[in-house]
Motif scaffolding. Sequence first.
Motif, PDB file in Angstrom:
ATOM      1  N   ARG A  96       0.805  -1.216   0.000  1.00  0.00           N
ATOM      2  CA  ARG A  96       0.000   0.000   0.000  1.00  0.00           C
ATOM      3  C   ARG A  96       0.844   1.275   0.000  1.00  0.00           C
ATOM      4  NH1 ARG A  96      -5.393   0.213   1.964  1.00  0.00           N
ATOM      5  NH2 ARG A  96      -6.384  -1.825   1.948  1.00  0.00           N
ATOM      6  N   SER A  97       2.143   1.122   0.175  1.00  0.00           N
ATOM      7  CA  SER A  97       2.999   2.309   0.298  1.00  0.00           C
ATOM      8  C   SER A  97       3.143   3.053  -1.041  1.00  0.00           C
ATOM      9  CB  SER A  97       4.383   1.880   0.794  1.00  0.00           C
ATOM     10  OG  SER A  97       5.262   2.958   0.733  1.00  0.00           O
ATOM     11  N   LYS A  98       3.355   4.378  -0.928  1.00  0.00           N
ATOM     12  CA  LYS A  98       3.579   5.178  -2.139  1.00  0.00           C
ATOM     13  C   LYS A  98       5.005   4.983  -2.643  1.00  0.00           C
ATOM     14  CE  LYS A  98       0.230   8.688  -0.902  1.00  0.00           C
ATOM     15  NZ  LYS A  98       0.080   9.813   0.014  1.00  0.00           N
ATOM     16  N   HIS A  99       5.869   4.479  -1.778  1.00  0.00           N
ATOM     17  CA  HIS A  99       7.270   4.273  -2.185  1.00  0.00           C
ATOM     18  C   HIS A  99       7.737   2.868  -1.746  1.00  0.00           C
ATOM     19  CE1 HIS A  99       7.973   5.320   2.035  1.00  0.00           C
ATOM     20  NE2 HIS A  99       7.225   6.376   1.818  1.00  0.00           N
ATOM     21  N   PRO A 100       7.125   1.821  -2.335  1.00  0.00           N
ATOM     22  CA  PRO A 100       7.470   0.450  -1.924  1.00  0.00           C
ATOM     23  C   PRO A 100       8.936   0.098  -2.166  1.00  0.00           C
ATOM     24  CG  PRO A 100       6.099   0.426  -3.907  1.00  0.00           C
ATOM     25  CD  PRO A 100       6.117   1.824  -3.420  1.00  0.00           C
ATOM     26  N   GLU A 101       9.561   0.779  -3.135  1.00  0.00           N
ATOM     27  CA  GLU A 101      10.954   0.459  -3.464  1.00  0.00           C
ATOM     28  C   GLU A 101      11.908   0.808  -2.322  1.00  0.00           C
ATOM     29  OE1 GLU A 101       9.165   2.873  -4.754  1.00  0.00           O
ATOM     30  OE2 GLU A 101      10.303   4.697  -4.399  1.00  0.00           O
ATOM     31  N   LEU A 102      11.454   1.674  -1.409  1.00  0.00           N
ATOM     32  CA  LEU A 102      12.330   2.067  -0.292  1.00  0.00           C
ATOM     33  C   LEU A 102      12.295   1.066   0.865  1.00  0.00           C
ATOM     34  CD1 LEU A 102      11.740   5.938  -0.102  1.00  0.00           C
ATOM     35  CD2 LEU A 102      13.636   4.694  -1.138  1.00  0.00           C
ATOM     36  N   PHE A 103      11.291   0.173   0.847  1.00  0.00           N
ATOM     37  CA  PHE A 103      11.213  -0.822   1.927  1.00  0.00           C
ATOM     38  C   PHE A 103      12.449  -1.724   1.870  1.00  0.00           C
ATOM     39  CE2 PHE A 103       7.159  -1.011   4.316  1.00  0.00           C
ATOM     40  CZ  PHE A 103       6.601   0.156   3.817  1.00  0.00           C
ATOM     41  N   GLY A 104      13.052  -1.927   3.030  1.00  0.00           N
ATOM     42  CA  GLY A 104      14.273  -2.728   3.083  1.00  0.00           C
ATOM     43  C   GLY A 104      15.522  -1.860   3.131  1.00  0.00           C
ATOM     44  N   THR A 105      15.336  -0.553   2.891  1.00  0.00           N
ATOM     45  CA  THR A 105      16.506   0.338   2.929  1.00  0.00           C
ATOM     46  C   THR A 105      16.538   1.145   4.234  1.00  0.00           C
ATOM     47  OG1 THR A 105      15.300   2.156   1.877  1.00  0.00           O
ATOM     48  CG2 THR A 105      16.445   0.630   0.411  1.00  0.00           C
ATOM     49  N   GLY A 106      15.485   0.962   5.079  1.00  0.00           N
ATOM     50  CA  GLY A 106      15.445   1.696   6.335  1.00  0.00           C
ATOM     51  C   GLY A 106      14.375   2.762   6.366  1.00  0.00           C
ATOM     52  N   VAL A 107      13.106   2.343   6.220  1.00  0.00           N
ATOM     53  CA  VAL A 107      11.991   3.295   6.356  1.00  0.00           C
ATOM     54  C   VAL A 107      11.204   2.944   7.617  1.00  0.00           C
ATOM     55  CG1 VAL A 107      11.690   3.954   3.936  1.00  0.00           C
ATOM     56  CG2 VAL A 107      10.575   1.901   4.781  1.00  0.00           C
ATOM     57  N   VAL A 108      10.685   3.968   8.256  1.00  0.00           N
ATOM     58  CA  VAL A 108      10.052   3.750   9.560  1.00  0.00           C
ATOM     59  C   VAL A 108       8.755   2.930   9.439  1.00  0.00           C
ATOM     60  CG1 VAL A 108       8.652   5.877   9.716  1.00  0.00           C
ATOM     61  CG2 VAL A 108       9.706   4.918  11.769  1.00  0.00           C
ATOM     62  N   GLU A 109       8.086   3.027   8.288  1.00  0.00           N
ATOM     63  CA  GLU A 109       6.860   2.231   8.084  1.00  0.00           C
ATOM     64  C   GLU A 109       7.175   0.736   8.158  1.00  0.00           C
ATOM     65  OE1 GLU A 109       7.865   4.883   6.306  1.00  0.00           O
ATOM     66  OE2 GLU A 109       6.319   5.507   4.896  1.00  0.00           O
ATOM     67  N   GLY A 110       8.371   0.364   7.709  1.00  0.00           N
ATOM     68  CA  GLY A 110       8.793  -1.040   7.742  1.00  0.00           C
ATOM     69  C   GLY A 110       9.060  -1.539   9.148  1.00  0.00           C
ATOM     70  N   VAL A 111       9.117  -0.635  10.102  1.00  0.00           N
ATOM     71  CA  VAL A 111       9.280  -1.019  11.509  1.00  0.00           C
ATOM     72  C   VAL A 111       7.912  -1.016  12.200  1.00  0.00           C
ATOM     73  CG1 VAL A 111      10.307  -0.322  13.717  1.00  0.00           C
ATOM     74  CG2 VAL A 111      11.639  -0.139  11.620  1.00  0.00           C
ATOM     75  N   ILE A 112       7.112   0.002  11.885  1.00  0.00           N
ATOM     76  CA  ILE A 112       5.804   0.148  12.547  1.00  0.00           C
ATOM     77  C   ILE A 112       4.898  -1.048  12.229  1.00  0.00           C
ATOM     78  CG2 ILE A 112       3.691   1.549  12.659  1.00  0.00           C
ATOM     79  CD1 ILE A 112       5.475   4.010  12.042  1.00  0.00           C
TER      80      ILE A 112
END
Lengths: 499, 154
Positions: free
Chosen positions: A287-303
């Motif tokens: 659902r993210s607007k920037h799925p490509e950033l997941f795995g690089t250190g985004v806070v949504e990936g922790v929440i």
Amino acid sequence: MHGFAQALGNFGDPGIWLWIVFGILWGIVFSVIPGIGPLEAMALFLAFAFGMNPMYALATMVALNSVGATGGSITAILMGVPGETPNVATVYDGFPMTKKGQGARALGAALTASAMGGAAPVFLALGMVVVLVPLVLALTSMDMVFVILIGLSFIVVLGKGSMIKGLISGGLGLLLAAVGLSPTSGLTRFTFGSDFLYDGLHIVPVFLGLFAVPAIVELALKGGGGTIAKTQGVAVSIRDVSKGALDVFRHWRLWLRSSLIGYVVGVTPGIGASSGAFIAYAEAKRRSKHPELFGTGVVEGVIAPESANNAVMSGSLLTTLAVGVPGSAGGALILGAIMVLGLVPGPTMIREHLALSLTMLMIVAVANIIGAGICFGLVPQLAKIAIIPGRILVPLVLCLIYVGALAYEGQFLDMVAMLVLGAVGVVFQHFGYNSAALVLGFVLGELFEKYLFIGLQLAGPLFFLRPISLVLILILISLFAWGPVERELRRRLRRGRAA
Amino acid sequence: MRRPSGSAWVLIAIMVAMLAAMADLLTYQSFATKVMPLAVSGTIFVLAAIQLWREMRTKTGRKPAGRESGIESDTPARGRRLLAVAAWMVGFALAVYLVGFYIASFLLVLSYMKRHGSKWPAAILSAVLSTAAFYLVFDVALKATVHRGVVSIF
């Protein structure tokens, strides 16, 4: 309403708060150590729970189980070593955040998401109790046979690995429960003339053998000489931690969605907190607007994973208490504790101890909030636990496991039973069998036999010809049929497309 | 047909155990005593036989499905390390039987730390402190009945 008022009243007792805090600390310390966790801590505590005030003992067990995934996030974020398997998904973005110098912010987000993700679904669970109680009270002994089978089947079908091996594991658990005096005839089985086996295998050595021994073996194999974590922790500033906490409020929709996913996963037996965390992570990425950033250190990936893995506990506890069928291995241990303390889980528990059941649900919320608070305050100290060298950790944990088995009934043979079952646990782990299903079979075995016997006595071999039982049988069949039917449908669909 | 793998041997062991359980259960007179375990052991036997048949005819059945936390495939080095860990655990159990839990825990902490590279003072200090902590927590505070050993006066 009377039950709710009584449950709230239980929190007026200072003793319960002491035991909750004890359970939280015990749980957090164990969950920070990679390889061992709340399951082992719960099995150890159970050794000393016998004879305790049931409310205090269960409060400790529930608190301990609730914060398992909270402490594990600290090492997952700061060191890239998940304290528990439900924290594995947190590593994907938590550790890269640390590498980018945002470790404290990730910690703030993880701990806030854990506290809120664990606490909020409790209200949902309490609301569901109102709906569930009349349904659960309508179940008879005959229906309970199939409820237990459904619980076991969920763990087998939805669990990891081969379904047949899962069924064998659950069956072996039922057989282990058959050792000793038969609950239906009073005659002994599989005792081989030993007085020790007359009362059956004790619950604590079984739990320690199947969960703690394989964990310590793995710990000894991995970190015998060096440290378990490969990197040291980082400095944690309160300002950055607060920033992370605010991130959760900024992404409140993500938190709510992930918590709901976790709760639904928890209510369904057998899926587990790890799957809940991964599903929430995948959904957040989708659902993210920037799925490509997941795995690089985004806070949504922790929440997302941290909200979900704590929410699983609330859902899982509801199934354990209301239906008497645990949703996870932690739930099986709580069920074991309920039985050790002389209570009968399932409809009887709801009927006779509704206030206690509601208190346990409320403790999940309380423990999650206090647990996160403790973690906020003790992050640097807790992170150091994971860098204790294996040469110190292994013998100390080994001593704790042995003393747990020895102290339960004061019998040396309990330790022997633990070692034998420990060997079984290691073999199970190596060859992909399902230890959780075995434990569930062991915990539910006696009740299953009793209900089956009552059913046969009251209504003969066709005791299942009742509306509720037939519905439960249909659920059971569809549970096993769903996988092959889905595969067949997909195959036909592919063939149709190709044609 | 392939040579039985470790997984196949486990299944064979389960089948043998189930046969023994069923043979034992058939000697019981009371129907109520044997009905549930007999049904369960029979089912496990059939399931193990099916799984064994599947593993013997497929190549994938030879691979152990270890858990994600790091059980890798069988290697001699891993086997040796596993045996060493088992030896520590059985040795500790024997020590508990002979000299009781507290002395055995002192010996375990001391010998394990020394064997894994700690210096004597650190190993002795850790062993003394941990044994004292175990004694205070389990014996004094919790009043737990812990095995004292067959040759120990402690």
